[in-house]
Design a protein around this motif. Structure first.
Motif, PDB file in Angstrom:
ATOM      1  N   CYS A  23       0.766  -1.351  -0.191  1.00  0.00           N
ATOM      2  CA  CYS A  23       0.034  -0.119  -0.101  1.00  0.00           C
ATOM      3  C   CYS A  23       0.855   1.195  -0.014  1.00  0.00           C
ATOM      4  O   CYS A  23       2.211   1.149   0.163  1.00  0.00           O
ATOM      5  CB  CYS A  23      -0.915   0.008   1.242  1.00  0.00           C
ATOM      6  N   GLU A  24       0.481   2.458  -0.205  1.00  0.00           N
ATOM      7  CA  GLU A  24       0.963   3.490  -0.326  1.00  0.00           C
ATOM      8  C   GLU A  24       1.276   4.159   1.165  1.00  0.00           C
ATOM      9  O   GLU A  24       0.325   4.353   1.670  1.00  0.00           O
ATOM     10  CB  GLU A  24       0.448   4.568  -1.192  1.00  0.00           C
ATOM     11  N   VAL A  25       2.570   4.518   1.345  1.00  0.00           N
ATOM     12  CA  VAL A  25       2.679   5.020   2.787  1.00  0.00           C
ATOM     13  C   VAL A  25       3.344   6.392   2.517  1.00  0.00           C
ATOM     14  O   VAL A  25       4.406   6.772   1.623  1.00  0.00           O
ATOM     15  CB  VAL A  25       3.859   4.035   3.369  1.00  0.00           C
ATOM     16  N   VAL A  26       3.001   7.421   3.152  1.00  0.00           N
ATOM     17  CA  VAL A  26       3.399   8.682   2.933  1.00  0.00           C
ATOM     18  C   VAL A  26       3.618   9.381   4.616  1.00  0.00           C
ATOM     19  O   VAL A  26       2.729   8.906   5.513  1.00  0.00           O
ATOM     20  CB  VAL A  26       2.402   9.698   2.507  1.00  0.00           C
ATOM     21  N   ASP A  43      12.427   5.416  -2.451  1.00  0.00           N
ATOM     22  CA  ASP A  43      11.148   5.161  -3.266  1.00  0.00           C
ATOM     23  C   ASP A  43      10.295   4.334  -2.448  1.00  0.00           C
ATOM     24  O   ASP A  43       8.930   4.454  -2.786  1.00  0.00           O
ATOM     25  CB  ASP A  43      11.455   4.504  -4.543  1.00  0.00           C
ATOM     26  N   ILE A  45       8.998   5.207   0.507  1.00  0.00           N
ATOM     27  CA  ILE A  45       7.762   5.976   1.366  1.00  0.00           C
ATOM     28  C   ILE A  45       7.951   7.275   0.607  1.00  0.00           C
ATOM     29  O   ILE A  45       8.873   8.141   0.286  1.00  0.00           O
ATOM     30  CB  ILE A  45       8.293   6.099   2.796  1.00  0.00           C
ATOM     31  N   ALA A  46       6.683   7.804   0.294  1.00  0.00           N
ATOM     32  CA  ALA A  46       6.664   9.277  -0.235  1.00  0.00           C
ATOM     33  C   ALA A  46       6.476  10.118   1.087  1.00  0.00           C
ATOM     34  O   ALA A  46       6.227   9.947   2.175  1.00  0.00           O
ATOM     35  CB  ALA A  46       5.071   8.972  -1.007  1.00  0.00           C
ATOM     36  N   TYR A  76       3.148  15.124  -1.315  1.00  0.00           N
ATOM     37  CA  TYR A  76       1.839  15.600  -0.593  1.00  0.00           C
ATOM     38  C   TYR A  76       1.975  16.589   0.368  1.00  0.00           C
ATOM     39  O   TYR A  76       3.235  17.162   0.693  1.00  0.00           O
ATOM     40  CB  TYR A  76       1.170  14.282   0.151  1.00  0.00           C
ATOM     41  N   THR A 108       0.073  16.543  -4.107  1.00  0.00           N
ATOM     42  CA  THR A 108      -1.274  16.115  -3.657  1.00  0.00           C
ATOM     43  C   THR A 108      -1.680  16.654  -2.614  1.00  0.00           C
ATOM     44  O   THR A 108      -1.037  16.631  -1.667  1.00  0.00           O
ATOM     45  CB  THR A 108      -1.271  14.611  -3.637  1.00  0.00           C
ATOM     46  N   ARG A 189      -9.419   9.094  -2.578  1.00  0.00           N
ATOM     47  CA  ARG A 189      -9.108   8.393  -1.414  1.00  0.00           C
ATOM     48  C   ARG A 189      -9.644   8.977  -0.264  1.00  0.00           C
ATOM     49  O   ARG A 189      -9.343  10.202  -0.211  1.00  0.00           O
ATOM     50  CB  ARG A 189      -7.538   8.051  -1.443  1.00  0.00           C
ATOM     51  N   GLY A 212      -7.847   4.266   3.865  1.00  0.00           N
ATOM     52  CA  GLY A 212      -6.535   4.200   4.392  1.00  0.00           C
ATOM     53  C   GLY A 212      -6.716   5.347   5.802  1.00  0.00           C
ATOM     54  O   GLY A 212      -7.770   5.389   6.222  1.00  0.00           O
ATOM     55  N   ILE A 229       0.406  -0.250   8.864  1.00  0.00           N
ATOM     56  CA  ILE A 229       0.448  -0.410   7.533  1.00  0.00           C
ATOM     57  C   ILE A 229       0.260  -1.694   7.127  1.00  0.00           C
ATOM     58  O   ILE A 229      -0.434  -1.915   6.172  1.00  0.00           O
ATOM     59  CB  ILE A 229       2.238  -0.162   6.950  1.00  0.00           C
TER      60      ILE A 229
END
Length: 235
Positions: A23-26, A43, A45-46, A76, A108, A189, A212, A229
């Motif tokens: 999944c995407e982690v920020v 790459d 973690i955003a 973000y 974003t 989202r 999320g 996560i």
């Protein structure tokens, strides 16, 4: 205002424990940690900022432009967080202007909405959320450049969490309200934020329209954030 250079070791631990989280982690650290954190996160973690100014540049001492966040490695930015609304008097119009600036810079926008305890007790929750959504989302918002986070103010840092039905009710309203206002509204989202912990994450992620979480205190330590996560990846 949490974290310092020494805390970057938590990023190493997180990447080691979840090299491919599914999944995407920020992570949105204080601005002074964005650049050094980018080197550690790679790459996996955003990164995001915690706020930005509505103007591209200018004499605004102490503020940060969206373009500067982007330049430091952010993808973000959190906008309209309840603490910004309460402590700095940020209005929906101000949040919308900041979101427009974020979009223009290629970021974003994570736009936060949420009711206070008095508003919840006064049965005003849905009215408040609808009004904040209408006023905080700028023209040109899409599923690609906008994320919405529901954070009941009375649940932040208190250990109190709304019931699954309460969360579902608000998220259903948000999904419905976004239709006609945001391009590809069904793909936007929707995050839940408010005392998300390892112990309740799976239950929260099972709620319809919860895509999320916006995690606060539990994101400061890899040992706490990692299980959240994992719960999302398994949802």
């Amino acid at each position: 205002m949490n974290g310092d250079l020494a805390a970057l070791a938590e990023i190493d631990a997180l990447v080691t424990a979840h090299p491919a989280p599914g999944c995407e982690v920020v992570i949105c650290p204080p601005a002074v940690l964005l650049h050094p954190m980018k080197a550690r996160a790679g790459d996996a973690i955003a990164l995001g900022g915690q706020d930005c100014h509505a103007n591209r540049s200018g004499a605004h001492t102490g503020d940060i432009a969206a373009g500067q966040l982007k330049d430091a490695g952010a993808a973000y930015v959190i906008l309209g967080h309840s603490e910004r609304r309460a402590d700095y008097g940020e209005t929906d119009a101000m949040v919308a202007a900041k979101a427009a600036a974020a979009h223009a810079a290629g970021l974003t926008a994570i736009i936060c909405v949420g009711e206070t305890e008095a508003q919840r007790d006064g049965d005003e929750t849905l009215t408040v959320i609808a009004s904040q959504l209408d006023g905080s989302i700028p023209e040109g918002a899409t599923a690609a450049n906008t994320v919405i986070a529901y954070e009941p103010v009375w649940a932040i840092g208190t250990g109190r969490t709304p019931t699954a039905d309460q969360i579902a009710e608000v998220h259903a309203l948000m999904r419905e309200r976004l239709a006609g206002k945001v391009q590809d509204a069904a793909q936007v989202r929707l995050l839940y934020g408010g005392s998300v912990k390892p112990g309740n994450a799976a239950e929260i992620f099972a709620v319809p329209d919860v895509d999320g979480a916006l995690v606060g205190g539990a994101s400061l330590k890899a040992v706490d954030f990692g299980p959240i996560i994992a719960a999302l990846a398994a949802a």
